[in-house]
Write an enzyme that holds these catalytic residues in place. Structure first.
Site, PDB file in Angstrom:
ATOM      1  N   HIS A  38      -6.457  -4.297   7.287  1.00  0.00           N
ATOM      2  CA  HIS A  38      -5.028  -4.646   7.300  1.00  0.00           C
ATOM      3  C   HIS A  38      -4.480  -4.509   5.874  1.00  0.00           C
ATOM      4  CE1 HIS A  38      -1.798  -7.087   9.562  1.00  0.00           C
ATOM      5  NE2 HIS A  38      -1.285  -6.853   8.383  1.00  0.00           N
TER       6      HIS A  38
ATOM      7  N   ASN B  93      -4.360  -1.251  10.764  1.00  0.00           N
ATOM      8  CA  ASN B  93      -3.064  -1.863  11.027  1.00  0.00           C
ATOM      9  C   ASN B  93      -1.950  -0.984  10.457  1.00  0.00           C
ATOM     10  OD1 ASN B  93      -1.341  -4.275  11.767  1.00  0.00           O
ATOM     11  ND2 ASN B  93      -0.826  -4.082   9.596  1.00  0.00           N
ATOM     12  N   GLU B  94      -1.035  -0.567  11.285  1.00  0.00           N
ATOM     13  CA  GLU B  94       0.220   0.085  10.884  1.00  0.00           C
ATOM     14  C   GLU B  94       0.060   1.216   9.870  1.00  0.00           C
ATOM     15  OE1 GLU B  94       2.920  -2.965   9.580  1.00  0.00           O
ATOM     16  OE2 GLU B  94       3.124  -3.775  11.597  1.00  0.00           O
TER      17      GLU B  94
ATOM     18  N   GLN C 148      -3.295 -12.080   3.577  1.00  0.00           N
ATOM     19  CA  GLN C 148      -2.068 -12.870   3.627  1.00  0.00           C
ATOM     20  C   GLN C 148      -2.304 -14.370   3.778  1.00  0.00           C
ATOM     21  OE1 GLN C 148      -0.344  -9.809   6.544  1.00  0.00           O
ATOM     22  NE2 GLN C 148       1.473 -10.568   5.527  1.00  0.00           N
TER      23      GLN C 148
HETATM   24  C1  BGC Z   1       2.511  -6.413   8.983  1.00  0.00           C
HETATM   25  C2  BGC Z   1       2.316  -7.809   8.436  1.00  0.00           C
HETATM   26  C3  BGC Z   1       3.621  -8.322   7.874  1.00  0.00           C
HETATM   27  C4  BGC Z   1       4.649  -8.351   8.991  1.00  0.00           C
HETATM   28  C5  BGC Z   1       6.019  -8.878   8.589  1.00  0.00           C
HETATM   29  C6  BGC Z   1       3.801  -6.227   9.755  1.00  0.00           C
HETATM   30  O1  BGC Z   1       4.358  -4.990   9.475  1.00  0.00           O
HETATM   31  O2  BGC Z   1       1.396  -6.036   9.742  1.00  0.00           O
HETATM   32  O3  BGC Z   1       1.293  -7.781   7.492  1.00  0.00           O
HETATM   33  O4  BGC Z   1       3.494  -9.561   7.283  1.00  0.00           O
HETATM   34  O5  BGC Z   1       4.839  -7.046   9.447  1.00  0.00           O
HETATM   35  O6  BGC Z   1       6.623  -8.048   7.654  1.00  0.00           O
END
Ligand code: BGC
Length: 409
Positions: free
Chosen positions: A107, A151-152, A16
């Site tokens: 990520h 991540n997530e 990002q």
């Molecule tokens: C993610 C980021 C994203 C942010 C805002 C999170 O879910 O880890 O990569 O930019 O949210 O949407």
């Protein structure tokens, strides 16, 4: 009251902000015209020192960033020492500024070779992922104590395999269904494949991610017992107005979104990273103000998300929480409310150790491109000039007010 050694700061993620990550599934999708181009992003890859100077000036004592897997392992089994050297410089730059690093090993973006060969659908994905994680930790653990594997996981699996907005663009439905209903409103661009069995793929990917985390944890901890290894969990706090049916719905939703995954990894965790953006109260008819993403602004309900994770009895690090707010009109208020929510959770016994705002810089917001602005620092897309937003100074004041010497240990 915040503990004395509380970590305050902000987060970013490699794809990002860094720029130049062309050897990834997202760059390939952009070349195919299915997602926006990322290009040089904020050029953070070359400007990290100046960006960390800003973070220091803003009073941050912690910073979360991610390593781009495709840089480290550009081809299967081949590791690039020059890129390790780069990330060592990044870590050193943070240390020189008295900022504690939190590293996320993956990520969202995959090396192209891994994506092309099936990614997390491969049977040997956990082993491949764990090998990469162990390699990075063994190269960086003298400079960093905090590593998150993934991540997530749920966001990754649902946007890629249920909603069809992210690679590999699979979407639940009958052929031709939901043509216009999407989060970005730009489904034509993504061109997802509609599949009735998409929920099965979602389940398979989620299971593979849990196994991959567990395997990575085992491999890292077998050689590096002292590092802290965590997962970063996007936690939507589902709640209800008290109506029994709505309470039931909230319980099921919390299980499906958070419990199911956490139950599978809870024995392989030293800590949990919390990313908070959403609170959903079934039965709530109130209209809430929206962020530029169209998400309800409910910052203090980070409390509820923390309490959902507190039951796993591990230290919790707020690794992301924030909003897209182009004109910076709500950000200072939002952060203040969010920080109060964290304070309440601590007062109620939760072991929370950090608050890292998303994001330090305006960045590439995935399927939305550069249009959504989360940064404490604004980036001019043309000149790449950095401008600190007024809310970032308000956050600094909050940090200072909550880091007073008489804060309890
Ligand atoms: C993610 C980021 C994203 C942010 C805002 C999170 O879910 O880890 O990569 O930019 O949210 O949407």
């Amino acid at each position: 009251m915040f503990p004395k050694h509380f970590y305050w700061g902000a987060s970013t993620a490699s794809y990002q902000v860094e720029g130049g990550n062309d050897n990834t599934d997202w760059a390939a999708a952009a070349r195919a015209g299915r997602v926006p181009e990322c290009g040089r992003a904020c050029d953070h890859y070359h400007r990290f020192e100046a960006d960390f100077d800003i973070a220091k000036e803003l009073g941050h004592n912690a910073h979360r960033f991610s390593i781009e897997w495709a840089r480290i392992e550009p081809e299967e089994g081949m590791f690039d020492e020059r890129e390790i050297a780069h990330y060592r410089e990044v870590l050193q730059a943070l240390q020189e500024r008295g900022i504690t690093p939190f590293v996320t090993l993956w990520h969202f973006t995959l090396p192209e070779w891994f994506a092309k060969s099936g990614g997390f659908e491969r049977d040997d994905a956990p082993e491949i992922f764990a090998r990469y994680c162990e390699y990075v930790v063994s190269e960086l653990s003298d400079l960093c104590d905090h590593f998150s594997t993934i991540n997530e996981p749920n966001v990754y699996a649902s946007l890629g395999w249920l909603k069809g907005l992210w690679p590999p663009f699979e979407r639940f439905g009958f052929i031709g269904m939901f043509k216009t209903v999407t989060e970005s409103g730009d489904l034509t661009k993504a061109r997802p494949k509609t599949r009735l069995l998409a929920p099965l793929s979602y389940y398979r990917i989620s299971k593979s991610l849990a196994n991959s985390h567990n395997r990575a944890y085992e491999r890292i901890k077998s050689t590096h017992t002292n590092v802290n290894v965590s997962i970063v969990k996007h936690t939507v706090a589902f709640d209800s107005d008290g109506n029994p049916f709505n309470s039931f719905l909230a319980r099921i939703s919390n299980y499906l979104w958070t419990g199911w995954f956490m139950n599978r990894v809870q024995n392989h965790l030293d800590a949990i990273g919390l990313n908070y953006y959403h609170y959903t109260k079934y039965g709530d008819r109130d209209e809430h103000e929206k962020t530029d993403m169209g998400w309800d602004m409910q910052p203090s309900h980070i409390y509820d998300a923390i309490m959902i994770l507190a039951r796993y009895q591990k230290p919790i690090y707020v690794t992301e929480a924030g909003l897209a707010d182009d004109d910076d009109s709500h950000r200072a208020w939002y952060i203040k409310e969010q920080v109060s929510g964290v304070a309440c959770a601590i007062a109620d016994g939760a072991d929370v150790r950090s608050h890292m705002y998303w994001s330090l810089l305006d960045n590439y917001e995935w399927a939305f491109g550069f249009g959504k602005r989360f940064g404490l620092v604004a980036i001019d897309c043309e000149t790449l000039e950095r401008t600190v937003r007024p809310s970032a100074w308000e956050y600094k004041k909050l940090i200072e007010a909550n880091s007073s010497v008489d804060a309890v240990e």
